[in-house]
Enzyme design. Structure first.
Site, PDB file in Angstrom:
ATOM      1  N   HIS A   1      -7.734   9.651   4.657  1.00 22.90           N
ATOM      2  CA  HIS A   1      -7.018   8.701   5.905  1.00 22.90           C
ATOM      3  C   HIS A   1      -7.132   9.208   7.332  1.00 22.90           C
ATOM      4  O   HIS A   1      -7.341  10.560   7.682  1.00 22.90           O
ATOM      5  CB  HIS A   1      -5.512   8.467   5.636  1.00 22.90           C
ATOM      6  CG  HIS A   1      -5.304   8.059   4.313  1.00 22.90           C
ATOM      7  ND1 HIS A   1      -4.276   8.602   3.171  1.00 22.90           N
ATOM      8  CD2 HIS A   1      -5.666   6.792   3.478  1.00 22.90           C
ATOM      9  CE1 HIS A   1      -4.140   7.725   2.367  1.00 22.90           C
ATOM     10  NE2 HIS A   1      -5.193   6.700   2.119  1.00 22.90           N
ATOM     11  N   GLY A   2      -7.196   8.408   8.098  1.00 16.83           N
ATOM     12  CA  GLY A   2      -7.402   8.601   9.538  1.00 16.83           C
ATOM     13  C   GLY A   2      -8.732   8.937   9.994  1.00 16.83           C
ATOM     14  O   GLY A   2      -9.874   8.397   9.124  1.00 16.83           O
TER      15      GLY A   2
ATOM     16  N   ASP B   1       2.407   5.187  -5.151  1.00 13.87           N
ATOM     17  CA  ASP B   1       2.044   6.459  -4.792  1.00 13.87           C
ATOM     18  C   ASP B   1       2.970   7.599  -5.246  1.00 13.87           C
ATOM     19  O   ASP B   1       3.921   8.007  -4.392  1.00 13.87           O
ATOM     20  CB  ASP B   1       1.788   6.498  -3.119  1.00 13.87           C
ATOM     21  CG  ASP B   1       1.151   7.652  -2.743  1.00 13.87           C
ATOM     22  OD1 ASP B   1       0.767   8.571  -3.611  1.00 13.87           O
ATOM     23  OD2 ASP B   1       0.494   7.608  -1.588  1.00 13.87           O
TER      24      ASP B   1
ATOM     25  N   ASP C   1       0.857  -1.121  -0.145  1.00 14.26           N
ATOM     26  CA  ASP C   1       0.109  -0.095   0.148  1.00 14.26           C
ATOM     27  C   ASP C   1       0.880   1.259   0.077  1.00 14.26           C
ATOM     28  O   ASP C   1       1.978   1.242   0.564  1.00 14.26           O
ATOM     29  CB  ASP C   1      -0.984  -0.087   1.191  1.00 14.26           C
ATOM     30  CG  ASP C   1      -2.019   0.896   0.994  1.00 14.26           C
ATOM     31  OD1 ASP C   1      -2.582   1.299   0.056  1.00 14.26           O
ATOM     32  OD2 ASP C   1      -2.513   1.392   2.432  1.00 14.26           O
TER      33      ASP C   1
ATOM     34  N   THR D   1     -12.221   4.474   7.127  1.00 17.10           N
ATOM     35  CA  THR D   1     -12.981   4.668   8.401  1.00 17.10           C
ATOM     36  C   THR D   1     -13.625   5.859   8.802  1.00 17.10           C
ATOM     37  O   THR D   1     -13.082   6.769   8.612  1.00 17.10           O
ATOM     38  CB  THR D   1     -11.333   4.441   9.506  1.00 17.10           C
ATOM     39  OG1 THR D   1     -10.895   3.155   9.159  1.00 17.10           O
ATOM     40  CG2 THR D   1     -11.954   4.568  11.041  1.00 17.10           C
TER      41      THR D   1
END
Length: 286
Positions: free
Chosen positions: A179-180, A104, A82, A210
């Protein structure tokens, strides 16, 4: 069931409009727990490793752990690297048995990103592996990669041109996800997923899952997000479960490592099964 290619998993998921859960594992316990959840749900699953985790274990040792735990698992599994901006780490993992990688390079300009991603795709093909592409950073820092700055979103035409010219097998679009943990309820551009799938025919990857609502997951998967990343939820579940046991152990002054491991495993299995069911992956193994 042997480890299978990411493309096989995601092409089928896109065609049938369900999501394959991609969990960012952190150690042998979380690998085994995620695999146990996939077996219980009879679902395909993606084991994701961050660059941070690869470096912590060492590529050879980490792959050995994954290989040993996957050997007798009866559902399709893919091993994915990832968010990796480092070409040397990508090459090492491709040589070392990873089935797919996310190069990335969103911090590069689009032309240079396209050039290097094309090279990564060619390199992956030589080992039978596949590539997830990205031209827009997903807001937020994850495993020391990323930025809290808002993503600069490219036009649909630029994104489609990138996908077609690089030959990536999956694409991670910026749609207002992060993210997070979200600081406020995210406003997502779900139509961008539909437009990209219609224009390219390839599956999309949903990052920053998330904190999204069940309805948002369901809608995005129906539009073509066939790969759904779960990282923060796994790490929080694993660490909070450990904290519960350690607090209790401290109060009673009784220290039992197996009790800690059992509690963490059970929590991760429950978390993983919940997401697999939510994404429609249950009963999809072949």
């Amino acid at each position: 069931m042997p480890v299978v290619s990411m493309k096989d998993l995601l092409d089928r998921a896109l065609a049938e409009r369900y999501g394959v859960a991609a969990f960012n594992i952190v150690n042998d316990l979380t690998i085994e727990a995620v695999l146990a959840a996939a077996v219980a749900e009879h679902a395909p699953v993606i084991l994701q490793t961050s660059v941070k985790t690869v470096r912590m274990y060492g590529r050879l040792q980490l792959y050995g752990i994954v290989r040993a735990l996957v050997r007798d698992v009866g559902v399709p599994v893919t091993l994915h690297l990832d968010h990796c901006p480092d070409r040397a780490v990508i090459s090492d993992c491709l040589r070392g048995g990873w089935n797919s990688v996310l190069f990335d390079a969103h911090e590069l300009d689009v032309a240079e990103n396209l050039r290097q991603t094309t090279e990564v795709v060619a390199e992956a093909r030589r080992t039978g592996a596949h590539v997830e592409g990205e031209i827009e950073g997903i807001q937020g820092v994850e495993d020391d990669v990323g930025s809290d700055d808002a993503a600069v979103v490219q036009s649909l035409e630029v994104a489609v041109d990138f996908i077609r010219r690089t030959g990536v097998d999956c694409f991670a679009p910026a749609i207002g996800n992060a993210h997070g943990q979200y600081r406020q309820a995210p406003v997502l551009n779900a139509q961008r997923v539909s437009d990209l799938v219609a224009a390219t025919g390839i599956p999309m990857a949903l990052h920053g899952g998330t904190g999204l609502s069940d309805d948002q997951f369901t809608d995005l998967i129906a539009r073509g997000c066939a790969k759904v990343n779960i990282s923060t939820a796994l790490k929080e579940t694993y660490l909070k479960a450990g904290l519960e046991v350690l607090r209790d152990a401290g109060e009673r002054d009784r220290w039992d490592p197996p009790a800690l491991f059992r509690h963490q495993r059970a929590a991760v299995v429950d978390m993983a099964r919940h997401h697999i069911r939510l994404f429609g992956g249950s009963g999809r193994a072949w």
